[in-house]
Motif scaffolding. Structure first.
Motif, PDB file in Angstrom:
ATOM      1  N   TYR A  63       7.137   9.133   8.067  1.00 30.11           N
ATOM      2  CA  TYR A  63       7.730   7.820   8.349  1.00 30.11           C
ATOM      3  C   TYR A  63       8.288   7.783   9.767  1.00 30.11           C
ATOM      4  N   PRO A  98       8.946  -6.308   2.022  1.00 31.05           N
ATOM      5  CA  PRO A  98       9.310  -4.938   1.647  1.00 31.05           C
ATOM      6  C   PRO A  98      10.588  -4.461   2.326  1.00 31.05           C
ATOM      7  N   ASN A  99      10.842  -4.971   3.534  1.00 31.04           N
ATOM      8  CA  ASN A  99      12.020  -4.511   4.248  1.00 31.04           C
ATOM      9  C   ASN A  99      13.303  -5.199   3.809  1.00 31.04           C
ATOM     10  N   ASN A 111       7.463  -0.490  11.700  1.00 30.63           N
ATOM     11  CA  ASN A 111       8.001  -0.835  10.390  1.00 30.63           C
ATOM     12  C   ASN A 111       8.527   0.429   9.717  1.00 30.63           C
ATOM     13  N   PRO A 112       9.830   0.476   9.412  1.00 29.45           N
ATOM     14  CA  PRO A 112      10.414   1.715   8.894  1.00 29.45           C
ATOM     15  C   PRO A 112       9.885   2.117   7.513  1.00 29.45           C
ATOM     16  N   LEU A 113       9.214   1.209   6.811  1.00 25.86           N
ATOM     17  CA  LEU A 113       8.813   1.499   5.437  1.00 25.86           C
ATOM     18  C   LEU A 113       7.386   2.008   5.325  1.00 25.86           C
ATOM     19  N   GLU A 171      -0.596   4.974   8.357  1.00 22.25           N
ATOM     20  CA  GLU A 171      -0.947   3.724   7.678  1.00 22.25           C
ATOM     21  C   GLU A 171      -0.704   2.524   8.577  1.00 22.25           C
ATOM     22  N   LEU A 228      15.244   3.841  -2.268  1.00 21.56           N
ATOM     23  CA  LEU A 228      14.193   3.057  -1.616  1.00 21.56           C
ATOM     24  C   LEU A 228      14.417   2.900  -0.126  1.00 21.56           C
ATOM     25  N   HIS A 241      11.102   7.107  10.987  1.00 20.10           N
ATOM     26  CA  HIS A 241      12.430   7.653  11.282  1.00 20.10           C
ATOM     27  C   HIS A 241      12.414   9.167  11.435  1.00 20.10           C
ATOM     28  N   ARG A 299      16.629   8.998   2.984  1.00 20.22           N
ATOM     29  CA  ARG A 299      15.898  10.128   2.419  1.00 20.22           C
ATOM     30  C   ARG A 299      16.190  11.410   3.170  1.00 20.22           C
ATOM     31  N   LYS A 308     -10.195   1.454   3.338  1.00 24.62           N
ATOM     32  CA  LYS A 308      -8.896   2.031   3.645  1.00 24.62           C
ATOM     33  C   LYS A 308      -9.048   3.465   4.152  1.00 24.62           C
ATOM     34  N   PRO A 322      14.339   4.370   3.190  1.00 27.02           N
ATOM     35  CA  PRO A 322      13.815   5.642   3.719  1.00 27.02           C
ATOM     36  C   PRO A 322      14.777   6.314   4.690  1.00 27.02           C
ATOM     37  N   LYS A 323      15.697   5.540   5.239  1.00 26.28           N
ATOM     38  CA  LYS A 323      16.621   6.144   6.193  1.00 26.28           C
ATOM     39  C   LYS A 323      17.590   7.104   5.480  1.00 26.28           C
ATOM     40  N   SER A 372       0.830  -1.197   0.000  1.00 23.43           N
ATOM     41  CA  SER A 372       0.000   0.000   0.000  1.00 23.43           C
ATOM     42  C   SER A 372       0.873   1.259   0.000  1.00 23.43           C
ATOM     43  N   THR A 373       2.147   1.085   0.301  1.00 23.97           N
ATOM     44  CA  THR A 373       3.045   2.236   0.287  1.00 23.97           C
ATOM     45  C   THR A 373       3.275   2.652  -1.158  1.00 23.97           C
ATOM     46  N   LYS A 374       2.553   3.669  -1.577  1.00 24.51           N
ATOM     47  CA  LYS A 374       2.733   4.104  -2.959  1.00 24.51           C
ATOM     48  C   LYS A 374       3.923   5.040  -3.036  1.00 24.51           C
TER      49      LYS A 374
END
Lengths: 282, 322
Positions: free
Chosen positions: B150, A195-196, B104-106, B111, A276, B152, A281, B126, A278-279, A2-4
């Motif tokens: 996010y 995903p991770n 979850n970091p992502l 969400e 990709l 972080h 970014r 949703k 996120p850390k 769902s993470t677009k």
């Protein structure tokens, strides 16, 4: 997932790295070339000009002609279809099956892990090219079989990478937290774990596409890939080998096509990994 | 019927050499709205108790050697993993120690909270779940404009607020907090505790708080259970425990809290170490370190029994006021 990923900022971040941006641009260019091969190519890939064989590059034939007088540029353009197709589809095959096996092995551990990974070890003991050759020899020539052979041969590698990733993610707190909040096993695998561990997979996959293109070329060379007159970069390279002293353009141009495609895939892979995560970014 | 009833729970961790006795007969009962603090040193079995309630013990490395955990009368230890999934998060939720790694970091925080809500209400769209998640995050004091970020990008205290929001998202009946503030610094600690206090009161949530900090339990919990070597030694209301500690171990524990008004060279300590967790103990587990130990302690195991009203004890020779 769902993470677009918002496309515009994604490209922006990617373009911070010049090499990654070059990779992306070149790959897009190759994709367009492959899609519109029929429009761009000045000649058909099998059109022979027997009065004009082994011609050096000229206005008429920018990359020269081969031993049958076929236009090298047109053959490279049509060949991009095959190389890209084989590269991406075979990696997709390896990724789906290898990823599933690796994820199951890593997540459930114990006996399941043991059985799956020992089988993978057996396959890993066979050199990938040899394995691809034996699969291709069993299935016979043809584009579909070529992709299958290259893909199946790569499954164990992806299983390894995914399993290693799953093992390192599985023990993290947010996985336990997700179990504690009632997440099912497969929900957790697909939502949280895979995903991770995507970062090493992305790198492996881009390198894998590159390697798959090379393996496909090797298979074509020994007659297990595509049958002539279908244009295939690797096959063009190996037939050009005979004329390398006098007519190097027969090897230089397909070689350049392979090199640039693989290089841009590698650049893109590294760039994607940075974006990709996120850390990283800002 | 009690909300949660743990009867004589024994749990071993399996290692190559020997079985580690993590829990040696825990008995505990909680009514709706109770708040209990499990206090004890490292290895006393606090976390094991919490994990066993949710069925989160590592399956190949642990074994239940007896006992039962009854949730509204059903034994959780006998439930299938499918049934357990429905209980986890929806009825019993848990907050873990380290907020840094609990998210979850992502996935963006709103969400993540929405995911949690949707896990237990599959019909929810949703959009609706995100709206509920936003409400939930606002209630733990996260600004609306930051909900779309996010993990972080959040500080430790804010992450723990998100974790609390997630835990309370499905309004669970029981909340287990495993040292929720150990990873935070003191000022943030008190903010988070204050927040938990308000939310628990508002929702009428039952609480099990795990900590080794008596200060924290005294703020949040009505009842305190003192754990030692996989057993509960003393179980009493907060006031009774602090005013009238009866077990020698509790005595020692309270004596070792530094008092800022008294000048002292050294802090009081209990001599010795907890017993080896692999050992089979015949008598009371505290015997070797106990100053009031009598012969009976060495040979017979004291059982937790009510000494006074709301004050249970596992000791043959307790301290008594008089």
């Amino acid at each position: 997932m769902s993470t677009k990923i918002n496309f515009i900022p994604f490209i922006k971040r990617l373009s911070r790295s010049k090499t990654a941006f070059f990779g992306l641009i070149f790959l897009c260019f190759m994709l367009l070339v492959a899609i519109f091969a029929g429009v761009i190519a000045p000649y058909a890939f099998s059109e022979q000009d027997l009065l004009n064989t082994l011609a050096t590059p000229s206005m008429e034939h920018p990359f020269g002609t081969d031993e049958f007088g076929r236009d090298v540029l047109s053959r490279i353009i049509y060949g991009s279809r095959i190389s890209l197709l084989v590269g991406f589809i075979s990696v997709a095959i390896a990724l789906v099956f290898g990823g599933f096996l690796g994820a199951v092995a890593g997540f459930f551990g114990g006996r399941t892990d043991h059985y799956i990974m020992r089988v993978m070890d057996v396959f890993l003991a066979i050199p990938q090219l040899l394995f691809a050759i034996s699969v291709a020899a069993t299935l016979g020539p043809g584009l579909g079989n070529l992709m299958l052979a290259v893909g199946v041969a790569a499954i164990p590698q992806y299983a390894r990478v995914v399993r290693a990733g799953v093992l390192s993610i599985r023990s993290l707190d947010y996985i336990e937290a997700s179990t504690a909040s009632g997440g099912g096993k497969f929900y957790i695998i697909f939502k949280h774990i895979l995903p991770n561990c995507a970062a090493p997979l992305i790198v492996q996959s881009t390198l894998g596409v590159a390697f798959a293109i090379l393996v496909a070329a090797g298979l074509s060379f020994i007659g297990l890939g595509l049958e002539p007159p279908n244009p295939e970069w690797g096959a063009m390279l190996s037939t050009g080998r005979e004329y390398i002293r006098d007519f190097p353009h027969l090897t230089i141009f397909p070689g350049l096509a392979i090199m640039l495609t693989i290089l841009s895939l590698n650049f893109l892979g590294d760039g994607l990994r940075d974006v990709l995560d996120p850390k990283l970014r800002r | 019927m009690s909300l949660l009833e743990i009867n004589n729970l024994n749990i071993d961790y399996l290692t190559e050499e020997a079985d580690v006795h993590a829990l040696r007969g825990i008995t505990l009962s909680l009514e709706k709205g109770d708040s209990i603090g499990l206090v004890g040193e490292t290895g006393a079995g606090k976390t094991t108790t919490a994990l066993s309630i949710l069925g989160l013990l590592p399956p190949q490395q642990s074994a239940v050697r007896g006992g039962e955990i009854k949730w509204r009368g059903d034994d959780l230890l006998k439930k299938s993993s499918k049934d357990l999934e429905a209980v986890r998060g929806k009825e019993i939720a848990m907050i873990f120690q380290d907020p840094m790694t609990s998210l979850n970091p992502l996935i963006k925080v709103d969400e993540q909270v929405a995911e949690m809500i949707r896990l237990h209400d599959k019909k929810l769209s949703k959009k609706d779940s995100l709206r509920l998640a936003l409400q939930q995050l606002l209630s733990v004091g996260i600004q609306a404009e930051r909900c779309n970020e996010y993990p972080h990008q959040f500080s430790g205290g804010m992450k723990q607020r998100v974790v609390i929001a997630m835990a309370l998202a499905c309004s669970p009946n029981l909340l287990i907090a495993d040292e929720p503030t150990t990873a935070l610094d003191v000022t943030i600690q008190s903010q988070v505790l204050e927040l938990m206090k308000t939310l628990i009161k508002e929702n009428g949530t039952t609480l099990i708080m795990i900590t080794h900090d008596l200060g924290i339990v005294s703020e949040l919990c009505e009842t305190i259970a003192i754990m030692y070597a996989g057993e509960i030694l003393e179980l009493a209301t907060k006031d009774q425990l602090f005013d009238n500690p009866m077990h020698p171990y509790t005595h020692g524990l309270l004596a070792s809290i530094p008092d800022v008004t008294v000048e002292k060279e050294r802090l009081a300590t209990l001599p010795g170490l907890p017993p080896e967790p692999t050992e089979d103990i015949k008598g009371c587990s505290f015997t070797p370190r106990c100053s009031r130990c009598i012969d009976r302690c060495r040979n017979e195991r004291p059982v937790l029994s009510e000494e006074e009203k709301n004050h249970s004890l596992a000791c043959f020779n307790p301290y008594r006021k008089s």
